[in-house]
Design a protein around this motif. Structure first.
Motif, PDB file in Angstrom:
ATOM      1  N   LEU A  72     -43.485   4.775  16.593  1.00 32.59           N
ATOM      2  CA  LEU A  72     -42.508   3.776  16.160  1.00 32.59           C
ATOM      3  C   LEU A  72     -42.936   3.178  14.821  1.00 32.59           C
ATOM      4  CD1 LEU A  72     -41.800   1.941  19.530  1.00 32.59           C
ATOM      5  CD2 LEU A  72     -40.342   3.603  18.368  1.00 32.59           C
ATOM      6  N   PRO A  73     -41.984   2.918  13.948  1.00 34.82           N
ATOM      7  CA  PRO A  73     -42.344   2.386  12.633  1.00 34.82           C
ATOM      8  C   PRO A  73     -42.927   0.979  12.724  1.00 34.82           C
ATOM      9  CG  PRO A  73     -39.956   2.467  12.895  1.00 34.82           C
ATOM     10  CD  PRO A  73     -40.544   3.112  14.098  1.00 34.82           C
ATOM     11  N   GLU A  74     -43.825   0.691  11.802  1.00 35.96           N
ATOM     12  CA  GLU A  74     -44.435  -0.648  11.729  1.00 35.96           C
ATOM     13  C   GLU A  74     -44.746  -1.012  10.272  1.00 35.96           C
ATOM     14  OE1 GLU A  74     -48.172  -0.879  13.807  1.00 35.96           O
ATOM     15  OE2 GLU A  74     -48.795   1.084  13.123  1.00 35.96           O
ATOM     16  N   HIS A  75     -43.855  -0.675   9.381  1.00 34.38           N
ATOM     17  CA  HIS A  75     -44.103  -0.847   7.951  1.00 34.38           C
ATOM     18  C   HIS A  75     -43.829  -2.259   7.449  1.00 34.38           C
ATOM     19  CE1 HIS A  75     -39.951   0.501   8.474  1.00 34.38           C
ATOM     20  NE2 HIS A  75     -39.688  -0.330   7.492  1.00 34.38           N
ATOM     21  N   ASN A  76     -43.336  -3.141   8.310  1.00 34.51           N
ATOM     22  CA  ASN A  76     -43.201  -4.541   7.907  1.00 34.51           C
ATOM     23  C   ASN A  76     -43.416  -5.435   9.127  1.00 34.51           C
ATOM     24  OD1 ASN A  76     -40.667  -4.898   9.288  1.00 34.51           O
ATOM     25  ND2 ASN A  76     -39.615  -4.007   7.543  1.00 34.51           N
ATOM     26  N   ARG A  77     -43.448  -6.716   8.904  1.00 34.71           N
ATOM     27  CA  ARG A  77     -43.779  -7.675   9.958  1.00 34.71           C
ATOM     28  C   ARG A  77     -42.796  -7.617  11.128  1.00 34.71           C
ATOM     29  NH1 ARG A  77     -44.557 -14.012   8.569  1.00 34.71           N
ATOM     30  NH2 ARG A  77     -44.519 -14.773  10.692  1.00 34.71           N
ATOM     31  N   THR A  78     -41.525  -7.494  10.824  1.00 32.26           N
ATOM     32  CA  THR A  78     -40.505  -7.446  11.871  1.00 32.26           C
ATOM     33  C   THR A  78     -40.675  -6.214  12.746  1.00 32.26           C
ATOM     34  OG1 THR A  78     -38.971  -8.621  10.435  1.00 32.26           O
ATOM     35  CG2 THR A  78     -38.016  -7.447  12.297  1.00 32.26           C
ATOM     36  N   MET A  79     -40.898  -5.068  12.112  1.00 34.37           N
ATOM     37  CA  MET A  79     -41.063  -3.838  12.881  1.00 34.37           C
ATOM     38  C   MET A  79     -42.322  -3.882  13.734  1.00 34.37           C
ATOM     39  SD  MET A  79     -38.401  -2.192  12.308  1.00 34.37           S
ATOM     40  CE  MET A  79     -38.148  -0.459  12.148  1.00 34.37           C
ATOM     41  N   LYS A  80     -43.397  -4.491  13.220  1.00 40.14           N
ATOM     42  CA  LYS A  80     -44.623  -4.617  14.006  1.00 40.14           C
ATOM     43  C   LYS A  80     -44.365  -5.459  15.251  1.00 40.14           C
ATOM     44  CE  LYS A  80     -47.968  -4.051  10.315  1.00 40.14           C
ATOM     45  NZ  LYS A  80     -48.976  -4.699   9.476  1.00 40.14           N
ATOM     46  N   GLY A  81     -43.629  -6.543  15.083  1.00 43.34           N
ATOM     47  CA  GLY A  81     -43.300  -7.410  16.219  1.00 43.34           C
ATOM     48  C   GLY A  81     -42.447  -6.701  17.249  1.00 43.34           C
ATOM     49  N   MET A  82     -41.462  -5.951  16.782  1.00 38.50           N
ATOM     50  CA  MET A  82     -40.594  -5.217  17.705  1.00 38.50           C
ATOM     51  C   MET A  82     -41.375  -4.116  18.413  1.00 38.50           C
ATOM     52  SD  MET A  82     -37.736  -6.664  17.855  1.00 38.50           S
ATOM     53  CE  MET A  82     -36.704  -5.454  18.639  1.00 38.50           C
ATOM     54  N   LYS A  83     -42.279  -3.481  17.705  1.00 34.63           N
ATOM     55  CA  LYS A  83     -43.093  -2.434  18.315  1.00 34.63           C
ATOM     56  C   LYS A  83     -43.926  -3.026  19.452  1.00 34.63           C
ATOM     57  CE  LYS A  83     -46.371   1.197  17.102  1.00 34.63           C
ATOM     58  NZ  LYS A  83     -47.028   1.908  16.008  1.00 34.63           N
ATOM     59  N   GLN A  84     -44.493  -4.206  19.244  1.00 33.43           N
ATOM     60  CA  GLN A  84     -45.251  -4.870  20.293  1.00 33.43           C
ATOM     61  C   GLN A  84     -44.360  -5.234  21.481  1.00 33.43           C
ATOM     62  OE1 GLN A  84     -48.566  -5.246  20.672  1.00 33.43           O
ATOM     63  NE2 GLN A  84     -48.602  -3.921  18.883  1.00 33.43           N
ATOM     64  N   MET A  85     -43.127  -5.654  21.184  1.00 24.82           N
ATOM     65  CA  MET A  85     -42.190  -5.977  22.254  1.00 24.82           C
ATOM     66  C   MET A  85     -41.919  -4.738  23.115  1.00 24.82           C
ATOM     67  SD  MET A  85     -38.173  -6.912  22.195  1.00 24.82           S
ATOM     68  CE  MET A  85     -37.860  -5.164  22.001  1.00 24.82           C
ATOM     69  N   VAL A  86     -41.722  -3.589  22.469  1.00 26.08           N
ATOM     70  CA  VAL A  86     -41.489  -2.343  23.199  1.00 26.08           C
ATOM     71  C   VAL A  86     -42.687  -2.050  24.096  1.00 26.08           C
ATOM     72  CG1 VAL A  86     -41.270   0.167  22.950  1.00 26.08           C
ATOM     73  CG2 VAL A  86     -39.891  -1.348  21.511  1.00 26.08           C
ATOM     74  N   TYR A  87     -43.879  -2.180  23.568  1.00 24.87           N
ATOM     75  CA  TYR A  87     -45.104  -1.937  24.350  1.00 24.87           C
ATOM     76  C   TYR A  87     -45.119  -2.808  25.607  1.00 24.87           C
ATOM     77  CZ  TYR A  87     -49.985  -1.963  25.722  1.00 24.87           C
ATOM     78  OH  TYR A  87     -51.142  -1.881  26.453  1.00 24.87           O
ATOM     79  N   HIS A  88     -44.888  -4.101  25.438  1.00 22.61           N
ATOM     80  CA  HIS A  88     -44.959  -5.021  26.568  1.00 22.61           C
ATOM     81  C   HIS A  88     -43.850  -4.763  27.584  1.00 22.61           C
ATOM     82  CE1 HIS A  88     -48.347  -7.248  25.090  1.00 22.61           C
ATOM     83  NE2 HIS A  88     -47.763  -7.364  23.911  1.00 22.61           N
ATOM     84  N   LYS A  89     -42.685  -4.359  27.123  1.00 20.24           N
ATOM     85  CA  LYS A  89     -41.601  -4.046  28.060  1.00 20.24           C
ATOM     86  C   LYS A  89     -41.906  -2.787  28.864  1.00 20.24           C
ATOM     87  CE  LYS A  89     -37.509  -6.215  26.152  1.00 20.24           C
ATOM     88  NZ  LYS A  89     -36.111  -5.963  25.747  1.00 20.24           N
ATOM     89  N   VAL A  90     -42.502  -1.792  28.222  1.00 20.18           N
ATOM     90  CA  VAL A  90     -42.862  -0.572  28.944  1.00 20.18           C
ATOM     91  C   VAL A  90     -43.940  -0.895  29.984  1.00 20.18           C
ATOM     92  CG1 VAL A  90     -43.944   1.720  28.752  1.00 20.18           C
ATOM     93  CG2 VAL A  90     -42.191   1.024  27.095  1.00 20.18           C
ATOM     94  N   VAL A  91     -44.940  -1.661  29.600  1.00 16.12           N
ATOM     95  CA  VAL A  91     -45.994  -2.051  30.549  1.00 16.12           C
ATOM     96  C   VAL A  91     -45.392  -2.836  31.714  1.00 16.12           C
ATOM     97  CG1 VAL A  91     -48.045  -3.526  30.820  1.00 16.12           C
ATOM     98  CG2 VAL A  91     -47.851  -2.006  28.830  1.00 16.12           C
ATOM     99  N   ARG A  92     -44.502  -3.744  31.434  1.00 16.09           N
ATOM    100  CA  ARG A  92     -43.868  -4.548  32.492  1.00 16.09           C
ATOM    101  C   ARG A  92     -43.070  -3.658  33.448  1.00 16.09           C
ATOM    102  NH1 ARG A  92     -40.378  -9.359  30.481  1.00 16.09           N
ATOM    103  NH2 ARG A  92     -39.353  -7.582  29.557  1.00 16.09           N
ATOM    104  N   LYS A  93     -42.392  -2.645  32.922  1.00 15.69           N
ATOM    105  CA  LYS A  93     -41.652  -1.720  33.785  1.00 15.69           C
ATOM    106  C   LYS A  93     -42.586  -1.042  34.780  1.00 15.69           C
ATOM    107  CE  LYS A  93     -37.527  -0.095  31.501  1.00 15.69           C
ATOM    108  NZ  LYS A  93     -36.718  -0.126  32.710  1.00 15.69           N
ATOM    109  N   PHE A  94     -43.773  -0.669  34.327  1.00 14.81           N
ATOM    110  CA  PHE A  94     -44.715   0.006  35.214  1.00 14.81           C
ATOM    111  C   PHE A  94     -45.348  -0.956  36.212  1.00 14.81           C
ATOM    112  CE2 PHE A  94     -44.213   3.486  32.330  1.00 14.81           C
ATOM    113  CZ  PHE A  94     -44.295   4.565  33.191  1.00 14.81           C
ATOM    114  N   LYS A  95     -45.518  -2.200  35.849  1.00 12.41           N
ATOM    115  CA  LYS A  95     -46.082  -3.178  36.780  1.00 12.41           C
ATOM    116  C   LYS A  95     -45.099  -3.471  37.916  1.00 12.41           C
ATOM    117  CE  LYS A  95     -49.365  -5.550  33.828  1.00 12.41           C
ATOM    118  NZ  LYS A  95     -49.753  -6.806  33.187  1.00 12.41           N
ATOM    119  N   ARG A  96     -43.814  -3.417  37.618  1.00 13.20           N
ATOM    120  CA  ARG A  96     -42.789  -3.684  38.619  1.00 13.20           C
ATOM    121  C   ARG A  96     -42.579  -2.533  39.582  1.00 13.20           C
ATOM    122  NH1 ARG A  96     -38.103  -6.688  35.129  1.00 13.20           N
ATOM    123  NH2 ARG A  96     -39.265  -8.596  34.760  1.00 13.20           N
ATOM    124  N   SER A  97     -42.898  -1.326  39.144  1.00 17.43           N
ATOM    125  CA  SER A  97     -42.639  -0.177  40.019  1.00 17.43           C
ATOM    126  C   SER A  97     -43.830   0.222  40.839  1.00 17.43           C
ATOM    127  CB  SER A  97     -42.183   1.019  39.217  1.00 17.43           C
ATOM    128  OG  SER A  97     -42.992   1.269  38.106  1.00 17.43           O
TER     129      SER A  97
END
Length: 97
Positions: A72-97
């Motif tokens: 996932l792109p992370e070439h600016n501050r916004t993209m870095k933040g969104m990339k982290q959000m994706v990471y945490h959402k994927v981890v949360r999906k696995f914790k719930r299942s």
């Protein structure tokens, strides 16, 4: 363009939905070839909020999920933040299942 609205303008939500269902960055960029590059960040940000989380979470192995997230792109501050959000959402999906 593959996705346009009734006025012939780019339909950002349809593009974001489509690229959110594609597993690799390379394939997403190929899909976006008919779009002006100035829209790439917007489309990626929308896709990160919409479908990329589910696409990454559905990958069969941890290594594939990690690679997909790292691409996932992370070439600016916004993209870095969104990339982290994706990471945490994927981890949360696995914790719930």
């Amino acid at each position: 363009m593959k996705h346009t609205d009734q006025f012939g303008q780019i339909d950002t939500l349809k593009y974001a939905d489509a690229i959110g269902k594609i597993a690799t960055h390379k394939q997403r960029i190929e899909y976006l070839q008919d779009v002006d590059e100035k829209f790439y960040d917007l489309l990626y940000l929308l896709a990160m909020q919409m479908g990329i989380v589910n696409t990454i979470a559905k990958l069969p192995t941890r290594e594939e999920r990690k690679k997909a997230w790292e691409e996932l792109p992370e070439h600016n501050r916004t993209m870095k933040g969104m990339k982290q959000m994706v990471y945490h959402k994927v981890v949360r999906k696995f914790k719930r299942s």
